[in-house]
Design a protein around this motif. Sequence first.
Motif, PDB file in Angstrom:
ATOM      1  N   ARG A  92     -31.967 -60.910 -13.909  1.00 26.48           N
ATOM      2  CA  ARG A  92     -33.028 -61.925 -14.047  1.00 26.48           C
ATOM      3  C   ARG A  92     -34.218 -61.593 -13.148  1.00 26.48           C
ATOM      4  O   ARG A  92     -35.380 -61.770 -13.541  1.00 26.48           O
ATOM      5  CB  ARG A  92     -32.474 -63.311 -13.729  1.00 26.48           C
ATOM      6  N   GLU A  93     -33.932 -61.120 -11.936  1.00 26.49           N
ATOM      7  CA  GLU A  93     -35.018 -60.729 -11.032  1.00 26.49           C
ATOM      8  C   GLU A  93     -35.818 -59.571 -11.624  1.00 26.49           C
ATOM      9  O   GLU A  93     -37.047 -59.567 -11.596  1.00 26.49           O
ATOM     10  CB  GLU A  93     -34.451 -60.326  -9.671  1.00 26.49           C
ATOM     11  N   LEU A  94     -35.118 -58.579 -12.154  1.00 25.18           N
ATOM     12  CA  LEU A  94     -35.801 -57.430 -12.748  1.00 25.18           C
ATOM     13  C   LEU A  94     -36.637 -57.839 -13.956  1.00 25.18           C
ATOM     14  O   LEU A  94     -37.739 -57.321 -14.164  1.00 25.18           O
ATOM     15  CB  LEU A  94     -34.779 -56.362 -13.153  1.00 25.18           C
ATOM     16  N   TRP A 104     -38.273 -49.743 -10.169  1.00 22.81           N
ATOM     17  CA  TRP A 104     -37.748 -50.746 -11.102  1.00 22.81           C
ATOM     18  C   TRP A 104     -36.744 -50.108 -12.046  1.00 22.81           C
ATOM     19  O   TRP A 104     -35.656 -50.647 -12.272  1.00 22.81           O
ATOM     20  CB  TRP A 104     -38.883 -51.373 -11.900  1.00 22.81           C
ATOM     21  N   HIS A 105     -37.078 -48.963 -12.612  1.00 21.52           N
ATOM     22  CA  HIS A 105     -36.190 -48.306 -13.574  1.00 21.52           C
ATOM     23  C   HIS A 105     -34.921 -47.791 -12.890  1.00 21.52           C
ATOM     24  O   HIS A 105     -33.849 -47.792 -13.495  1.00 21.52           O
ATOM     25  CB  HIS A 105     -36.932 -47.176 -14.283  1.00 21.52           C
ATOM     26  N   ILE A 110     -28.980 -48.910 -12.192  1.00 24.09           N
ATOM     27  CA  ILE A 110     -27.781 -49.325 -11.460  1.00 24.09           C
ATOM     28  C   ILE A 110     -27.189 -50.594 -12.069  1.00 24.09           C
ATOM     29  O   ILE A 110     -25.962 -50.725 -12.211  1.00 24.09           O
ATOM     30  CB  ILE A 110     -28.099 -49.553  -9.971  1.00 24.09           C
ATOM     31  N   VAL A 111     -28.049 -51.529 -12.457  1.00 22.95           N
ATOM     32  CA  VAL A 111     -27.567 -52.760 -13.089  1.00 22.95           C
ATOM     33  C   VAL A 111     -26.846 -52.433 -14.389  1.00 22.95           C
ATOM     34  O   VAL A 111     -25.747 -52.946 -14.656  1.00 22.95           O
ATOM     35  CB  VAL A 111     -28.733 -53.734 -13.353  1.00 22.95           C
ATOM     36  N   TYR A 112     -27.417 -51.566 -15.203  1.00 21.13           N
ATOM     37  CA  TYR A 112     -26.764 -51.170 -16.452  1.00 21.13           C
ATOM     38  C   TYR A 112     -25.438 -50.470 -16.177  1.00 21.13           C
ATOM     39  O   TYR A 112     -24.458 -50.671 -16.896  1.00 21.13           O
ATOM     40  CB  TYR A 112     -27.680 -50.240 -17.252  1.00 21.13           C
ATOM     41  N   TYR A 113     -25.426 -49.647 -15.145  1.00 20.81           N
ATOM     42  CA  TYR A 113     -24.185 -48.962 -14.780  1.00 20.81           C
ATOM     43  C   TYR A 113     -23.100 -49.975 -14.415  1.00 20.81           C
ATOM     44  O   TYR A 113     -21.944 -49.852 -14.840  1.00 20.81           O
ATOM     45  CB  TYR A 113     -24.440 -48.016 -13.615  1.00 20.81           C
ATOM     46  N   ARG A 114     -23.489 -50.986 -13.637  1.00 20.44           N
ATOM     47  CA  ARG A 114     -22.507 -52.005 -13.223  1.00 20.44           C
ATOM     48  C   ARG A 114     -22.039 -52.850 -14.406  1.00 20.44           C
ATOM     49  O   ARG A 114     -20.978 -53.452 -14.377  1.00 20.44           O
ATOM     50  CB  ARG A 114     -23.116 -52.900 -12.139  1.00 20.44           C
ATOM     51  N   LEU A 125     -32.623 -43.910 -15.752  1.00 17.21           N
ATOM     52  CA  LEU A 125     -32.786 -42.870 -14.738  1.00 17.21           C
ATOM     53  C   LEU A 125     -33.792 -41.815 -15.194  1.00 17.21           C
ATOM     54  O   LEU A 125     -34.590 -41.314 -14.395  1.00 17.21           O
ATOM     55  CB  LEU A 125     -31.437 -42.208 -14.444  1.00 17.21           C
ATOM     56  N   GLU A 126     -33.755 -41.479 -16.457  1.00 18.42           N
ATOM     57  CA  GLU A 126     -34.695 -40.493 -16.991  1.00 18.42           C
ATOM     58  C   GLU A 126     -36.137 -40.982 -16.858  1.00 18.42           C
ATOM     59  O   GLU A 126     -37.043 -40.215 -16.528  1.00 18.42           O
ATOM     60  CB  GLU A 126     -34.360 -40.186 -18.449  1.00 18.42           C
ATOM     61  N   ILE A 127     -36.340 -42.268 -17.119  1.00 23.08           N
ATOM     62  CA  ILE A 127     -37.690 -42.834 -16.975  1.00 23.08           C
ATOM     63  C   ILE A 127     -38.125 -42.810 -15.517  1.00 23.08           C
ATOM     64  O   ILE A 127     -39.271 -42.472 -15.196  1.00 23.08           O
ATOM     65  CB  ILE A 127     -37.733 -44.268 -17.531  1.00 23.08           C
TER      66      ILE A 127
END
Length: 213
Positions: A92-94, A104-105, A110-114, A125-127
Amino acid sequence: MNAKNLEILGLSESATLDDVKSAYETLRAKYLEERFMDGETGNNAAKMLTKIETAYSELTREMSESAATGDGDAFSRVEELIKAGNIQDAQRELDSFNERGAQWHYLQSIVYYRKNWINESKKQLEIAIQLDGGNEKYKEAYRKLNDRINYNANAAPNQGQPDGGAYQNGTYQGQTMNGGGQSDQMGGNACAQCLDCCYTYMCISCLCDGCCR
């Protein structure tokens, strides 16, 4: 912050504005004296003066802009939420950010990984690397994530797994990066677990050290 500029001034990513100013003044005084020396020493000093001037200018501008927009504090809140395991609040913060740069990316990755959204984590990560190509932290995270994905892809391509997942187009679909399959429970996937732990530890360590700033 730009990793190359920090390296020139001999600083880490947790450096404050005062640290940047102090390092700049110390190095500037050193190279101002050395530039009048003969030979390579004088030539190198002249080159370093240009480099530290550029690094100082870019870092102070970046830090001032971050302070003006409040992004620094906002990134810190996201980091704390991730460390605490509050992934939904971190997301939500992001989502509330208007400006979405490399930091930000990286945090979104990390959020997506979790969340165990591995392909999405890789894309973020690529971005981040595209936006800040000199950041070694992003590159190392990308390398470790690819190591984990490639290990799974090479372990048993196009075969079903005990947890119900399968490999599709070279990417494992089904089993999360945190394991959970029967082979993990039996200790048969130790290498994959090791890669996973390395990646997780690195991300959490980065947050704890404040190097996302």
